[in-house]
Design a protein around this motif. Structure first.
Motif, PDB file in Angstrom:
ATOM      1  N   LEU A 133     -15.900 -49.474   1.414  1.00 59.15           N
ATOM      2  CA  LEU A 133     -15.595 -50.790   0.844  1.00 59.15           C
ATOM      3  C   LEU A 133     -14.568 -50.671  -0.275  1.00 59.15           C
ATOM      4  CD1 LEU A 133     -16.164 -53.817   0.829  1.00 59.15           C
ATOM      5  CD2 LEU A 133     -18.008 -53.384  -0.815  1.00 59.15           C
ATOM      6  N   ARG A 134     -14.737 -49.680  -1.151  1.00 61.30           N
ATOM      7  CA  ARG A 134     -13.779 -49.514  -2.261  1.00 61.30           C
ATOM      8  C   ARG A 134     -12.380 -49.194  -1.727  1.00 61.30           C
ATOM      9  NH1 ARG A 134     -14.780 -52.073  -6.266  1.00 61.30           N
ATOM     10  NH2 ARG A 134     -13.557 -50.678  -7.629  1.00 61.30           N
ATOM     11  N   LEU A 135     -12.320 -48.411  -0.650  1.00 63.15           N
ATOM     12  CA  LEU A 135     -11.016 -48.089  -0.065  1.00 63.15           C
ATOM     13  C   LEU A 135     -10.355 -49.335   0.511  1.00 63.15           C
ATOM     14  CD1 LEU A 135      -8.880 -46.061   0.938  1.00 63.15           C
ATOM     15  CD2 LEU A 135     -10.291 -45.765   3.000  1.00 63.15           C
ATOM     16  N   LEU A 136     -11.128 -50.132   1.253  1.00 62.64           N
ATOM     17  CA  LEU A 136     -10.545 -51.303   1.900  1.00 62.64           C
ATOM     18  C   LEU A 136     -10.203 -52.412   0.906  1.00 62.64           C
ATOM     19  CD1 LEU A 136     -12.834 -51.515   5.082  1.00 62.64           C
ATOM     20  CD2 LEU A 136     -10.486 -50.655   4.923  1.00 62.64           C
ATOM     21  N   ILE A 137     -10.896 -52.437  -0.231  1.00 60.86           N
ATOM     22  CA  ILE A 137     -10.633 -53.490  -1.216  1.00 60.86           C
ATOM     23  C   ILE A 137      -9.590 -53.037  -2.235  1.00 60.86           C
ATOM     24  CG2 ILE A 137     -11.754 -54.951  -2.982  1.00 60.86           C
ATOM     25  CD1 ILE A 137     -12.512 -55.637  -0.186  1.00 60.86           C
ATOM     26  N   SER A 138      -9.143 -51.817  -2.153  1.00 61.51           N
ATOM     27  CA  SER A 138      -8.180 -51.294  -3.124  1.00 61.51           C
ATOM     28  C   SER A 138      -6.872 -52.074  -3.058  1.00 61.51           C
ATOM     29  CB  SER A 138      -7.906 -49.804  -2.858  1.00 61.51           C
ATOM     30  OG  SER A 138      -7.234 -49.647  -1.618  1.00 61.51           O
ATOM     31  N   ARG A 140      -4.067 -51.123  -2.501  1.00 58.42           N
ATOM     32  CA  ARG A 140      -3.223 -50.645  -1.410  1.00 58.42           C
ATOM     33  C   ARG A 140      -3.324 -51.553  -0.192  1.00 58.42           C
ATOM     34  NH1 ARG A 140      -4.463 -44.863   1.425  1.00 58.42           N
ATOM     35  NH2 ARG A 140      -3.046 -45.058   3.199  1.00 58.42           N
ATOM     36  N   PHE A 141      -4.436 -52.287  -0.099  1.00 59.72           N
ATOM     37  CA  PHE A 141      -4.619 -53.138   1.064  1.00 59.72           C
ATOM     38  C   PHE A 141      -4.730 -54.605   0.659  1.00 59.72           C
ATOM     39  CE2 PHE A 141      -6.405 -49.099   2.708  1.00 59.72           C
ATOM     40  CZ  PHE A 141      -5.496 -48.917   3.736  1.00 59.72           C
ATOM     41  N   THR A 142      -5.911 -55.032   0.241  1.00 61.01           N
ATOM     42  CA  THR A 142      -6.196 -56.457   0.106  1.00 61.01           C
ATOM     43  C   THR A 142      -5.370 -57.138  -0.980  1.00 61.01           C
ATOM     44  OG1 THR A 142      -8.428 -56.014   0.833  1.00 61.01           O
ATOM     45  CG2 THR A 142      -8.039 -58.135  -0.207  1.00 61.01           C
ATOM     46  N   ASP A 143      -5.301 -56.502  -2.145  1.00 63.24           N
ATOM     47  CA  ASP A 143      -4.622 -57.175  -3.235  1.00 63.24           C
ATOM     48  C   ASP A 143      -3.160 -57.441  -2.898  1.00 63.24           C
ATOM     49  OD1 ASP A 143      -6.414 -55.545  -5.968  1.00 63.24           O
ATOM     50  OD2 ASP A 143      -6.933 -57.191  -4.593  1.00 63.24           O
ATOM     51  N   GLU A 144      -2.520 -56.499  -2.216  1.00 62.01           N
ATOM     52  CA  GLU A 144      -1.128 -56.698  -1.845  1.00 62.01           C
ATOM     53  C   GLU A 144      -0.987 -57.823  -0.836  1.00 62.01           C
ATOM     54  OE1 GLU A 144       0.791 -52.267  -2.507  1.00 62.01           O
ATOM     55  OE2 GLU A 144       0.147 -52.884  -0.513  1.00 62.01           O
ATOM     56  N   ASP A 148       1.403 -60.466  -2.687  1.00 66.08           N
ATOM     57  CA  ASP A 148       2.784 -60.071  -2.433  1.00 66.08           C
ATOM     58  C   ASP A 148       3.421 -60.976  -1.388  1.00 66.08           C
ATOM     59  OD1 ASP A 148       5.168 -58.900  -2.076  1.00 66.08           O
ATOM     60  OD2 ASP A 148       4.397 -56.871  -1.732  1.00 66.08           O
ATOM     61  N   PRO A 149       4.424 -61.764  -1.774  1.00 67.10           N
ATOM     62  CA  PRO A 149       5.060 -62.674  -0.814  1.00 67.10           C
ATOM     63  C   PRO A 149       6.183 -62.014  -0.027  1.00 67.10           C
ATOM     64  CG  PRO A 149       5.957 -63.038  -2.988  1.00 67.10           C
ATOM     65  CD  PRO A 149       4.953 -61.949  -3.154  1.00 67.10           C
ATOM     66  N   SER A 150       6.421 -60.739  -0.225  1.00 64.60           N
ATOM     67  CA  SER A 150       7.543 -60.081   0.446  1.00 64.60           C
ATOM     68  C   SER A 150       7.357 -60.044   1.949  1.00 64.60           C
ATOM     69  CB  SER A 150       7.690 -58.643  -0.087  1.00 64.60           C
ATOM     70  OG  SER A 150       6.543 -57.898   0.254  1.00 64.60           O
ATOM     71  N   ALA A 151       8.410 -59.702   2.638  1.00 67.53           N
ATOM     72  CA  ALA A 151       8.420 -59.772   4.097  1.00 67.53           C
ATOM     73  C   ALA A 151       7.503 -58.761   4.733  1.00 67.53           C
ATOM     74  CB  ALA A 151       9.848 -59.571   4.606  1.00 67.53           C
ATOM     75  N   ASP A 152       7.181 -57.659   4.006  1.00 62.53           N
ATOM     76  CA  ASP A 152       6.359 -56.642   4.651  1.00 62.53           C
ATOM     77  C   ASP A 152       4.870 -56.888   4.463  1.00 62.53           C
ATOM     78  OD1 ASP A 152       6.246 -56.133   1.987  1.00 62.53           O
ATOM     79  OD2 ASP A 152       6.480 -53.943   2.171  1.00 62.53           O
ATOM     80  N   ALA A 153       4.490 -58.017   3.837  1.00 63.44           N
ATOM     81  CA  ALA A 153       3.070 -58.335   3.662  1.00 63.44           C
ATOM     82  C   ALA A 153       2.331 -58.443   4.988  1.00 63.44           C
ATOM     83  CB  ALA A 153       2.904 -59.626   2.857  1.00 63.44           C
ATOM     84  N   ARG A 158      -1.631 -56.282   8.854  1.00 60.44           N
ATOM     85  CA  ARG A 158      -1.986 -55.669  10.138  1.00 60.44           C
ATOM     86  C   ARG A 158      -2.584 -54.283   9.933  1.00 60.44           C
ATOM     87  NH1 ARG A 158       2.633 -58.542  11.867  1.00 60.44           N
ATOM     88  NH2 ARG A 158       4.030 -56.807  11.309  1.00 60.44           N
ATOM     89  N   ARG A 159      -2.011 -53.523   8.960  1.00 57.84           N
ATOM     90  CA  ARG A 159      -2.568 -52.196   8.702  1.00 57.84           C
ATOM     91  C   ARG A 159      -4.016 -52.309   8.207  1.00 57.84           C
ATOM     92  NH1 ARG A 159       2.511 -51.113   6.328  1.00 57.84           N
ATOM     93  NH2 ARG A 159       1.597 -51.260   4.229  1.00 57.84           N
ATOM     94  N   LEU A 160      -4.232 -53.298   7.326  1.00 58.13           N
ATOM     95  CA  LEU A 160      -5.584 -53.505   6.823  1.00 58.13           C
ATOM     96  C   LEU A 160      -6.529 -53.837   7.971  1.00 58.13           C
ATOM     97  CD1 LEU A 160      -7.736 -53.946   4.651  1.00 58.13           C
ATOM     98  CD2 LEU A 160      -6.904 -56.300   4.415  1.00 58.13           C
ATOM     99  N   SER A 161      -6.105 -54.704   8.858  1.00 58.23           N
ATOM    100  CA  SER A 161      -6.956 -55.094   9.979  1.00 58.23           C
ATOM    101  C   SER A 161      -7.266 -53.894  10.859  1.00 58.23           C
ATOM    102  CB  SER A 161      -6.269 -56.189  10.809  1.00 58.23           C
ATOM    103  OG  SER A 161      -6.078 -57.347  10.034  1.00 58.23           O
ATOM    104  N   LEU A 162      -6.247 -53.073  11.126  1.00 57.28           N
ATOM    105  CA  LEU A 162      -6.460 -51.910  11.980  1.00 57.28           C
ATOM    106  C   LEU A 162      -7.402 -50.901  11.329  1.00 57.28           C
ATOM    107  CD1 LEU A 162      -2.842 -51.353  13.365  1.00 57.28           C
ATOM    108  CD2 LEU A 162      -4.833 -52.201  14.612  1.00 57.28           C
ATOM    109  N   VAL A 163      -7.205 -50.656  10.033  1.00 55.30           N
ATOM    110  CA  VAL A 163      -8.067 -49.710   9.325  1.00 55.30           C
ATOM    111  C   VAL A 163      -9.505 -50.240   9.289  1.00 55.30           C
ATOM    112  CG1 VAL A 163      -8.548 -48.615   7.104  1.00 55.30           C
ATOM    113  CG2 VAL A 163      -6.201 -48.740   7.959  1.00 55.30           C
ATOM    114  N   THR A 164      -9.626 -51.534   9.004  1.00 53.47           N
ATOM    115  CA  THR A 164     -10.960 -52.137   8.950  1.00 53.47           C
ATOM    116  C   THR A 164     -11.652 -52.037  10.301  1.00 53.47           C
ATOM    117  OG1 THR A 164     -10.236 -53.698   7.241  1.00 53.47           O
ATOM    118  CG2 THR A 164     -12.248 -54.242   8.446  1.00 53.47           C
ATOM    119  N   LEU A 165     -10.931 -52.386  11.365  1.00 54.60           N
ATOM    120  CA  LEU A 165     -11.514 -52.283  12.700  1.00 54.60           C
ATOM    121  C   LEU A 165     -11.860 -50.844  13.045  1.00 54.60           C
ATOM    122  CD1 LEU A 165      -9.283 -54.798  14.706  1.00 54.60           C
ATOM    123  CD2 LEU A 165     -11.679 -55.069  14.054  1.00 54.60           C
ATOM    124  N   GLY A 166     -11.040 -49.908  12.539  1.00 55.77           N
ATOM    125  CA  GLY A 166     -11.338 -48.496  12.776  1.00 55.77           C
ATOM    126  C   GLY A 166     -12.661 -48.090  12.152  1.00 55.77           C
TER     127      GLY A 166
END
Length: 510
Positions: A133-138, A140-144, A148-153, A158-166
């Motif tokens: 939970l601490r890793l996924l809420i860090s 590096r994932f959720t807060d960004e 972050d309104p940038s284009a790579d958000a 998607r990375r967060l979703s994939l890691v979470t599903l993993g």
């Protein structure tokens, strides 16, 4: 995915990892360290009697599956909700996982025979869940994703979703793998297959074909093992081998005795057909079955101990802690109550008590039919209580005279002309003398009875009828036992000592 949705999924994934790791590690520590089973069993123990009865009436023999799914669902829901408030500085979701882990440890330690080492899988699983939970809420994932309104958000999302599903998949796989491995490593199926029932000294009389009425589709007089109802408090079926089985007889006796399985060879082997009935069986219900049981007279085993004259209860105990209080006379009189080791010519199925259980004619199962039995304490009703008595059921549970309509089914259509209705009736250990049928509000008429095999078994009945008048009709049934008692029309719920009332079915002639 929104930030709140991502956090909710992170919570579910963390909970899955915590449960999965705990389940997998429990394989190494033994079934007593299975937190999932311990929590479910604790829920069963703490649930009020009326709620237990509602679950049995609603879900029947699927009540344990429902409980397992409900427990997992509640954990997932709590994890999803609390994780939404998880931040780096305020670990609300992590605290919830820790609290759940503590509850799991308490549940494990509350089970019979548990030790401190049995909570190790739960502790490690909890730590893993918090770490995920601490890793996924860090940041590096959720807060960004959240700020972050940038284009790579979207890519980060998607990375967060994939890691979470993993993590979610890993948790599910470890949980399923742990459950499968636990079943393989603890199963007594091999022990059961290697067991041959002993030669029977006193065989049950042959069942004549006349016990089964002709011309109507009724249940078989002898219920197959796979069709026999199962109602008990064991969330997972105890796995007890013959080598590990021990029966202790103690309490108000001249001498304490301990029997191992091989010690039973010195007693006479009895075969007896007995119908068992659950106290939760509603009027017209199917929590009843008739089987041929093989075993040893309980009175022979108790006689070796020497029962004190003022003892009036035998408190039987299962390997999983369940208890039932039976009157001493029910286990020592000529009804031949059994320590059963076989069912319908086979070793007891594990779900029905392998390697040994009690079968007591004339009493509802909640006060007599202890499966996986390992302890018989001679005591008194004013000193001890079985599992169900404090929850609202009566201390003594003699089976009531009851009957059921199997044909026609409720709402069935019946063609005009000659038809045959039928069903079953029971009054263990008094036996059924007669069965009467009433169509609509007409007179009671005698049904035709199958042959009376024994007072300890049910009796099948049939009723030929001319369906001449089209439209809606009802059929009602009542039985009279060999003591002359007529089945009462008064409606009563199963609590506290068994349901009563006439079974009535509506049908239509077309």
């Amino acid at each position: 995915m929104t930030a709140r949705g991502a956090k909710a999924m992170a919570g579910v994934a963390a909970a899955a990892v915590a449960l999965g790791v705990t389940q997998l590690l429990a394989v190494l520590f033994g079934p007593q360290s299975d937190a999932r089973n311990a929590v479910g069993s604790a829920v069963i123990d703490l649930t009020p009697g009326p709620v237990k009865e509602w679950a049995i009436q609603t879900f029947g023999t699927a009540d344990k599956l429902f409980l397992t799914v409900a427990v997992v669902g509640v954990i997932a829901a709590l994890a999803a909700v609390t994780a939404q408030y998880e931040t780096r500085r305020l670990p609300v979701g992590s605290a919830a996982i820790v609290l759940a882990g503590i509850a799991g440890c308490v549940a494990v330690l509350s089970r019979a025979g548990a030790t401190v080492t049995d909570i190790v899988p739960t502790v490690i699983g909890t730590v893993c869940g918090v770490a995920v939970l601490r890793l996924l809420i860090s940041g590096r994932f959720t807060d960004e994703v959240d700020v972050d309104p940038s284009a790579d958000a979207p890519d980060r999302g998607r990375r967060l979703s994939l890691v979470t599903l993993g993590f979610l998949g890993a948790g599910a796989l470890t949980g399923v793998g742990g459950a499968v491995l636990s079943r393989l490593t603890t199963s007594v199926s091999g022990d059961r297959k290697a067991f041959e029932l002993p030669r029977i000294d006193v065989a049950a009389p042959a069942v004549p074909p006349t016990v089964q009425p002709q011309g109507v589709a009724l249940p078989s007089f002898v219920t197959g093992n796979e069709d026999f109802y199962r109602i008990d408090t064991a969330l997972s079926v105890p796995q007890l081998s013959r080598a590990d089985w021990v029966l202790k007889i103690h309490g108000m006796v001249d001498r304490e005795i301990t029997y191992r399985f091989d010690d039973l060879d010195s007693f006479e082997v009895i075969e007896k057909l007995v119908t068992l009935t659950c106290v939760s069986n509603p009027v017209g219900g199917d929590l009843i079955g008739n089987a041929a049981w093989t075993g040893y007279r309980v009175r022979d085993l108790l006689a070796q101990a020497g029962i004190h004259s003022d003892a009036d209860m035998v408190l039987s105990k299962s390997i999983d802690g369940f208890t039932a209080g039976s009157p001493v006379e029910a286990l020592t009189d000529d009804r031949d109550s059994l320590l059963a080791i076989g069912m319908n010519g086979q070793p007891l199925p594990t779900e029905h008590g392998y390697p040994a259980r009690l079968v007591v004619p004339g009493l509802y199962g909640y006060v007599s039919a202890t499966k996986w039995v390992v302890d018989l304490e001679l005591t008194r009703f004013d000193r001890a209580q079985g599992y169900w008595t404090p929850l609202g059921w009566s201390a003594r549970g003699p089976i009531k005279t009851q009957s059921r309509i199997d044909v026609p089914r409720s709402g069935a259509d019946v063609s005009q002309g000659p038809v045959t209705f039928g069903g079953v009736a029971w009054a263990q250990d008094r036996g059924v003398r007669s069965v009467e049928i009433r169509i609509d509000e007409g007179d009671w008429e005698q049904a035709e009875l199958g042959a009376n095999y024994a007072n300890d078994t049910w009796r099948l009945w049939s009723f030929p009828w001319q369906a001449t008048q089209s439209g809606s009709h009802t059929i009602s049934v009542r039985a009279t036992d060999n003591a002359g008692a007529v089945q009462t029309a008064d409606l009563a719920d199963p609590i506290p000592d068994g349901a009563t009332g006439w079974h009535t079915v509506s049908f239509a002639v077309k």
